[in-house]
Design a protein around this motif. Structure first.
Motif, PDB file in Angstrom:
ATOM      1  N   GLY A   1      -1.511   6.640   0.765  1.00 15.43           N
ATOM      2  CA  GLY A   1      -1.132   5.243   0.592  1.00 15.43           C
ATOM      3  C   GLY A   1      -0.484   4.672   1.842  1.00 15.43           C
ATOM      4  O   GLY A   1      -0.759   3.545   2.248  1.00 15.43           O
ATOM      5  N   VAL A   2       0.381   5.471   2.466  1.00 17.26           N
ATOM      6  CA  VAL A   2       1.061   5.009   3.673  1.00 17.26           C
ATOM      7  C   VAL A   2       0.040   4.788   4.793  1.00 17.26           C
ATOM      8  O   VAL A   2       0.059   3.765   5.483  1.00 17.26           O
ATOM      9  CB  VAL A   2       2.136   6.029   4.112  1.00 17.26           C
ATOM     10  N   LEU A   3      -0.869   5.736   4.912  1.00 15.04           N
ATOM     11  CA  LEU A   3      -1.894   5.610   5.948  1.00 15.04           C
ATOM     12  C   LEU A   3      -2.740   4.359   5.717  1.00 15.04           C
ATOM     13  O   LEU A   3      -3.025   3.595   6.647  1.00 15.04           O
ATOM     14  CB  LEU A   3      -2.786   6.859   5.925  1.00 15.04           C
ATOM     15  N   ALA A   4      -3.118   4.151   4.467  1.00 11.02           N
ATOM     16  CA  ALA A   4      -3.873   2.936   4.152  1.00 11.02           C
ATOM     17  C   ALA A   4      -3.070   1.704   4.561  1.00 11.02           C
ATOM     18  O   ALA A   4      -3.603   0.765   5.146  1.00 11.02           O
ATOM     19  CB  ALA A   4      -4.194   2.890   2.649  1.00 11.02           C
ATOM     20  N   GLY A   5      -1.773   1.724   4.276  1.00 11.42           N
ATOM     21  CA  GLY A   5      -0.926   0.601   4.632  1.00 11.42           C
ATOM     22  C   GLY A   5      -0.855   0.394   6.133  1.00 11.42           C
ATOM     23  O   GLY A   5      -0.887  -0.734   6.621  1.00 11.42           O
ATOM     24  N   VAL A   6      -0.761   1.485   6.858  1.00 10.20           N
ATOM     25  CA  VAL A   6      -0.694   1.392   8.319  1.00 10.20           C
ATOM     26  C   VAL A   6      -2.000   0.819   8.871  1.00 10.20           C
ATOM     27  O   VAL A   6      -2.000  -0.065   9.723  1.00 10.20           O
ATOM     28  CB  VAL A   6      -0.388   2.772   8.941  1.00 10.20           C
ATOM     29  N   VAL A   7      -3.125   1.302   8.347  1.00 11.16           N
ATOM     30  CA  VAL A   7      -4.418   0.800   8.812  1.00 11.16           C
ATOM     31  C   VAL A   7      -4.557  -0.687   8.481  1.00 11.16           C
ATOM     32  O   VAL A   7      -4.976  -1.486   9.321  1.00 11.16           O
ATOM     33  CB  VAL A   7      -5.579   1.599   8.176  1.00 11.16           C
ATOM     34  N   LEU A   8      -4.160  -1.058   7.265  1.00  7.94           N
ATOM     35  CA  LEU A   8      -4.237  -2.474   6.885  1.00  7.94           C
ATOM     36  C   LEU A   8      -3.324  -3.317   7.766  1.00  7.94           C
ATOM     37  O   LEU A   8      -3.714  -4.378   8.250  1.00  7.94           O
ATOM     38  CB  LEU A   8      -3.849  -2.649   5.415  1.00  7.94           C
TER      39      LEU A   8
ATOM     40  N   SER B   1       0.829  -1.203   0.000  1.00 11.86           N
ATOM     41  CA  SER B   1       0.000   0.000   0.000  1.00 11.86           C
ATOM     42  C   SER B   1       0.864   1.253   0.000  1.00 11.86           C
ATOM     43  O   SER B   1       0.605   2.205  -0.751  1.00 11.86           O
ATOM     44  CB  SER B   1      -0.888  -0.032   1.235  1.00 11.86           C
ATOM     45  N   ALA B   2       1.896   1.249   0.835  1.00  9.18           N
ATOM     46  CA  ALA B   2       2.779   2.416   0.897  1.00  9.18           C
ATOM     47  C   ALA B   2       3.517   2.571  -0.427  1.00  9.18           C
ATOM     48  O   ALA B   2       3.721   3.682  -0.916  1.00  9.18           O
ATOM     49  CB  ALA B   2       3.777   2.253   2.046  1.00  9.18           C
ATOM     50  N   ARG B   3       3.871   1.459  -1.023  1.00 14.04           N
ATOM     51  CA  ARG B   3       4.545   1.508  -2.312  1.00 14.04           C
ATOM     52  C   ARG B   3       3.686   2.225  -3.345  1.00 14.04           C
ATOM     53  O   ARG B   3       4.162   3.085  -4.080  1.00 14.04           O
ATOM     54  CB  ARG B   3       4.835   0.083  -2.759  1.00 14.04           C
ATOM     55  N   ALA B   4       2.409   1.865  -3.400  1.00 12.75           N
ATOM     56  CA  ALA B   4       1.509   2.539  -4.343  1.00 12.75           C
ATOM     57  C   ALA B   4       1.453   4.027  -4.021  1.00 12.75           C
ATOM     58  O   ALA B   4       1.428   4.866  -4.925  1.00 12.75           O
ATOM     59  CB  ALA B   4       0.118   1.915  -4.283  1.00 12.75           C
ATOM     60  N   GLY B   5       1.461   4.359  -2.735  1.00  7.23           N
ATOM     61  CA  GLY B   5       1.482   5.765  -2.349  1.00  7.23           C
ATOM     62  C   GLY B   5       2.703   6.475  -2.920  1.00  7.23           C
ATOM     63  O   GLY B   5       2.589   7.533  -3.531  1.00  7.23           O
TER      64      GLY B   5
END
Ligand SMILES: Nc1ncnc2c1ncn2[C@@H]1O[C@H](COP(=O)(O)OP(=O)(O)OP(=O)(O)O)[C@@H](O)[C@H]1O
Ligand SMILES: Nc1ncnc2c1ncn2[C@@H]1O[C@H](COP(=O)(O)OP(=O)(O)OP(=O)(O)O)[C@@H](O)[C@H]1O
Ligand SMILES: [Mg+2]
Ligand SMILES: [Mg+2]
Lengths: 245, 216, 218, 218, 216
Positions: free
Chosen positions: C145-152, C107-111
């Motif tokens: 993207g990073v936030l999404a990754g953290v939540v996931l 997710s962070a990568r996509a960000g």
């Protein structure tokens, strides 16, 4: 599963404890050859299987590694009266990592400081855990080992913990010994005076009286079948009848 | 007036476009002219270290920024350029002040107050940059470049969206910065008057080649 | 049970939170690496990172058990520095971290991939070091993207069961909401299971809520 | 086993692929909704969508079983239209889809959030309908996030075990790599398990590789 | 020369900035002038339906685009404007041709060949837009707007980055489009000569208010 037909007697769904999977796969093959009835085996933990049955999964035969789970299913009214039988028995054994064989030779060694962790199945989830705990209580060491005991999800996890050296001893079934390569049995839990470990089986009401279901249950006591289970380390309790033939 | 030596002598290929420039001269401000697509932005990017020549040498004020034969290719952060890119590229997640101060870490040259005053940024300081008008954005970009204590200013049509009165004042100010702080610059513009005013060297480009150079 | 429930809940949230923090540095580093660079063996490394997602959790648990066990390379190292991991709370953190990492990385990568490189370049002309650029430009611009990754990653950590129970067991000191829910369902304690499911759902709600707040602030 | 392995592998990939396709429409719709709108009850809906990630898979399996089982509301509906789900391949797809969805939603949502609304606005001045804008502007500009979501969803589907074994069992017609790996490890067939783990890892590698290819094409 | 009625009579608030305009007139082209930040872009955005006035009415050529008291607020896609925004905003994931053709779905007005020829887009057609120079981008944006069969053209400094020779030709062409296809336009520019050439009505803004209007 797609091709299940309700009426035909040519198909059976057997929900069986995953610990029975080795010999049962062979037996199911034999049964198919002999009677022409296709047997589909659904393997999972006994508790998962019971949950599935209670939710309405249409299996014909239930082979449980845990009496409590069979009782759960029976209480839910899903067991065909009079078909519940104790099929197999097993024996609890203590295994240790092969390179630490000298450390434990009897139950009292478990409470010494040379033994760190001891793995048993979680009594809340697996019967092996219940048996192990009862034995330790009976042997009078439960209180002294209690803090060293780690509870695992299933017996397989006990074995994995022992084999990888993460615990110093673990309680598994004799039948599991076939699987080990870095663990060694140091002693077996004596059966005398101990509650017997039983694997009950039953035809389910969902089988709608299909004779094949009954036949399969009976088949598990046939001499040819017994040998297969005995080779795997089980003690076969079921008595074969000839009417199946 | 101070002058410094410039070496803009390189070849750069991008897609089907080839830029070829072979200029060595002394100047305080160079202006790049030429039609759309003639290679002006490409040259500024090459000086800033954001595009990489195939071959040649870039040197400004005796600092070699790129030299293929010496194997020199300074990273952009060591080139000490104050770049106002054509697309402005303000950092969208920062306030105006955040943008202006971004480059000050390497030591402040032009005093903040005068920059902010002359570019009329004061009333915008706390604003988010995506709430600015086109001309306001350009002024912020100029301030950001001036505040980064550059050894050379690279200005790519920095006043295109600025109104005429302000343009006048800002041009004067930029000339003042150049002369007082001795910062040479490379200036791109389509406005002939601007070019004449600010540059003592004009390089005219077309299709990636130098058509003429004039000394003003 | 009520007191127990509070303990188990706090423990789970603390472990999942700690795991999320531990994921961050390697997770963001890998995400950045995959987004901005190509190098030989990249696909292999990416695959390895994604394995905890692709393989059944039990298998990951077994692999960790081997690796951290007495005969595994990790276990021998831990033995030398005298740290006990398996069947302690540390094993919970290991399981959660390993299982959550692939989600954070992807997710962070996509960000990072959504960030226009032009901003990084301009920051570089302004003299910013790579670390400063990463912290002040790339990371904040990739925030969604990073936030999404953290939540996931956090959610996955909270829901992690298969690997946790394999390497941490189900002990008073390692019991998480997920392992406790499992035990309750196994023993047919439906009310208890339901209460814990609702607790986990409430934590998820808070996480969702906080992350939405964070997103609007930034 | 070799022939079996091929079958199980193909079946797993097909089911995970199908699930990923099924996730797409609701997943992208939800992602878009969460990224571009705020509405009452949004956090609740988001929480519900993320539950399959937060709760242990066994619990999700149990909930699905209750719902789709013979006595559940979904099950009765299915019964009426004569569709059999539990313990068929369809149950595999249901489990995979439900478990993968939260990953797709979160990741795609971050992708949409990274898209500058200005492009959508300009497209609107050019007369494009909302659907056209979504398909030609928002979706392609959010491609990195969406792709990450698809990869995560597919990977999760492939690795799904807990919910699958609960509602689909592990039958010849429903056996996936993950459930087969479980059975093998349970019965100590270590070589078989290792082969299957390597197979799953190879699929992951191909997925990573293809997704990287797709990313550079676009 | 054709003229159409314009009603630009509205109030719009954004942050601390208030735009107030109360103009009703007949014209074929209106030009908006004024310093940076005076509200020019804000007006174009309001006509395009991308920003929403607090109150008032916007009407061009007898089409009511916005009217607070009637509750009318046409969505941007029904306003049939051909907007060349100041920030250009080419769709970054499409080719040049993809951008140019994006609006043609609603029926093509200006013939593609002549637009492409005059804006010298032909050699760029298959290129990715992020590989274009500043002036090339602006030309593509103009072509995109022209090809969308607009009822009104909104041009926000459309030639700021275009060189002087081309600027001349493009201006002539835009005037031709206006007169032949009878498309009125609103034109924003800082270049006094452009304004005079193209507009028959000039509105001078400062700080969100109309300072003067001239009829050329
Ligand atoms: N990344 C790229 N890849 C390929 N070609 C490019 C790239 N960037 C620019 N070009 C091409 O190189 C040529 C020079 O571009 P450049 O941006 O230097 O022009 P310019 O002189 O700055 O023009 P303008 O006045 O329009 O800004 C143009 O034809 C452009 O299309
Ligand atoms: N989204 C926004 N929120 C708040 N204020 C804004 C916003 N957009 C613009 N403004 C402010 O509104 C004022 C008018 O902006 P506008 O973009 O209309 O100016 P302009 O006349 O087009 O200027 P320029 O010639 O520099 O492009 C400016 O002061 C600007 O800072
Ligand atoms: Mg340029
Ligand atoms: Mg403007």
């Amino acid at each position: 599963a797609e091709s299940r037909s309700d009426s035909a007697d040519d198909y059976l769904l057997v929900s069986a404890a995953v610990s029975l999977s080795g010999p049962l796969e062979i037996v199911a093959g034999e049964f198919e050859q002999m009677f022409g009835t296709r047997v589909e085996l659904n393997f999972a933990g006994s508790n998962t299987l019971a949950t599935q049955l209670i939710a309405g999964v249409e299996a014909d035969v239930f082979l449980s590694a845990d009496e409590r789970q069979m009782t759960r299913v029976e209480t839910a009214g899903l067991v065909e009266a009079s078909t519940r039988t104790d099929l197999f028995s097993n024996q609890l054994v203590v295994v240790v990592p092969t390179d630490r064989m000298g450390v434990v030779s009897n139950v009292s060694d478990l409470s010494t400081s040379r033994v760190g962790r001891i793995a048993i199945g979680d009594p809340d989830a697996v019967p092996a855990g219940v048996y192990a705990r009862r034995y330790l209580q009976f042997a009078g060491v439960w209180e002294s080992v209690r803090s060293k005991v780690v509870l695992t999800r299933d017996v397989r996890a006990v074995l994995a913990a022992v084999e990888t050296g993460n615990v110093d001893a673990g309680f598994v079934y004799r039948t599991d010994l076939a699987l080990v390569d870095r663990a060694t049995m140091v002693f077996a839990v004596p059966t005398v005076g101990r509650p017997e470990i039983r694997y009950p089986g039953a035809v389910l009401t969902l089988a709608r009286g299909r004779p094949a279901a009954r036949r399969f249950l009976d088949f598990l006591g046939e001499p040819v079948t017994r040998r297969i289970f005995e080779t795997a380390g089980f003690i076969v309790l079921a008595r074969g009848t000839d009417h199946a033939r | 007036m101070f002058t410094v030596p410039f070496v803009l002598d390189f070849v750069l290929q991008q897609g089907e476009f080839t830029l070829q420039i072979h200029e060595r001269f002394e100047a305080s401000s160079v202006s790049l002219c030429g039609p759309s697509g003639s290679g002006k932005t490409t040259i500024l990017d090459a000086i800033a270290g954001l595009r990489h020549p195939e071959d040649g040498r870039i040197e400004i004020a005796n600092r070699v920024l790129f030299d293929r034969s010496l194997g020199t290719d300074l990273p952009p952060r060591s080139r000490r350029v104050g770049y106002v890119p054509q697309d402005v590229s303000l950092f969208p997640h920062m306030s105006v002040l955040g943008n202006v101060m971004y480059g000050t870490a390497r030591g402040s040259p032009a005093p903040l107050e005068s920059v902010i005053k002359l570019l009329e940024i004061e009333p915008l300081a706390g604003r988010r940059v995506n709430e600015l008008s086109g001309g306001e954005r350009q002024r912020v970009a100029i301030a950001r470049a001036l505040m980064s204590s550059p050894d050379v200013l690279l200005l790519d049509e920095p006043l295109a969206a600025v109104d005429i009165k302000r343009r006048e004042r800002i041009l004067l100010y930029i000339q003042q910065v150049r002369d007082e702080l001795l910062v040479p610059m490379v200036y791109v513009s389509h406005a002939a008057d601007e070019v004449r005013r600010i540059a003592d060297r004009v390089i005219e480009l077309d299709s990636g080649r130098v058509m003429a150079t004039q000394v003003e | 049970m009520p007191g127990d429930l509070v303990d188990v809940t706090l423990f789970s949230v603390a472990m999942a939170g700690l795991s999320t923090v531990l994921m961050l540095v390697p997770g963001l580093a890998l995400a950045w690496l995959f987004a901005r660079h190509t190098f030989p063996g990249q696909s292999v490394l990416e695959t390895v990172v994604s394995l905890p997602l692709v393989l059944p959790p039990v298998a990951i648990g077994l692999i960790l058990l081997r690796f951290l066990g007495r005969y595994g390379p990790g276990g021998q190292l831990l033995d030398e520095i005298g740290v006990d991991v398996i069947f302690t709370w540390k094993a919970v953190v290991v399981a959660m971290t390993v299982m959550g990492l692939p989600l954070l990385v992807r997710s962070a990568r996509a960000g990072f991939e959504h960030v226009d490189r032009r901003y990084e370049q301009i920051a570089e002309t302004l003299g910013a070091s790579p670390v400063r650029i990463f912290l002040t430009i790339s990371l904040p611009l990739a925030a969604r993207g990073v936030l999404a990754g953290v939540v996931l990653g956090f959610s996955r950590a909270l829901g992690e069961f298969g690997a946790t129970i394999m390497i941490a067991g189900s002990l008073p000191g390692t019991r998480t909401l997920s392992t406790a829910i499992y035990t309750s369902t196994q023993t047919g304690r439906d009310t208890e299971a339901t209460i814990m499911l609702l607790t986990a759902a409430s934590i998820a709600f808070v996480a969702v809520f906080v992350s939405n707040r964070l997103a609007t602030v930034e």
